[in-house]
Design an enzyme around this catalytic site. Sequence first.
Site, PDB file in Angstrom:
ATOM      1  CG  MET A   7      44.148  30.094  47.408  1.00 18.62           C
ATOM      2  SD  MET A   7      43.819  30.999  49.020  1.00 18.62           S
ATOM      3  CE  MET A   7      42.734  29.980  49.977  1.00 18.62           C
ATOM      4  N   PRO A   8      45.950  28.825  44.614  1.00 15.61           N
ATOM      5  CG  PRO A   8      45.858  29.350  42.183  1.00 15.61           C
ATOM      6  CD  PRO A   8      45.272  28.960  43.271  1.00 15.61           C
ATOM      7  CB  ILE A   9      49.394  32.134  47.607  1.00 15.64           C
ATOM      8  CG1 ILE A   9      48.093  31.844  48.001  1.00 15.64           C
ATOM      9  CG2 ILE A   9      49.836  33.425  47.773  1.00 15.64           C
ATOM     10  CD1 ILE A   9      48.338  31.469  49.365  1.00 15.64           C
ATOM     11  CB  SER A  19      40.887  29.813  43.806  1.00 15.26           C
ATOM     12  OG  SER A  19      41.643  29.368  42.866  1.00 15.26           O
ATOM     13  NE  ARG A  28      42.641  34.399  48.111  1.00  9.80           N
ATOM     14  CZ  ARG A  28      41.472  33.873  47.599  1.00  9.80           C
ATOM     15  NH1 ARG A  28      41.228  33.620  46.262  1.00  9.80           N
ATOM     16  NH2 ARG A  28      40.354  33.333  48.310  1.00  9.80           N
TER      17      ARG A  28
END
EC number: 5.3.2.-
Length: 70
Positions: free
Chosen positions: A1-3, A38, A40
Site C-alpha cells: 500500500m503506497p502512502i 491501495s 493513499r
Amino acid sequence: MPIIEVNLLEGRSAEDKERLIHALTEAAISSIAAPRESVRIILREMQAEHFAVGGLSFAAKAAEAALRDA
C-alpha cells in the site's frame, strides 16, 4: 500500500488538489503497479509563515517582493 505525502503551501483550489491527487494516484499505479484502491494520498497544507528557505519565510519573501514592486 503506497502512502504518498505531499507538503504544499496553502492557497490552491480544491480542483487543483483533486488534480494532484489523481495524477499522483495514476503515477503510483503506472510506476509500481499499485492497485488503485491501495493508493493513499496525504496533502498537508502549511501557511507561508511556516515554510522558509535561506533564512526567510515565504511570507517574508512575498512581503519583500511586494515592497519592491510597489
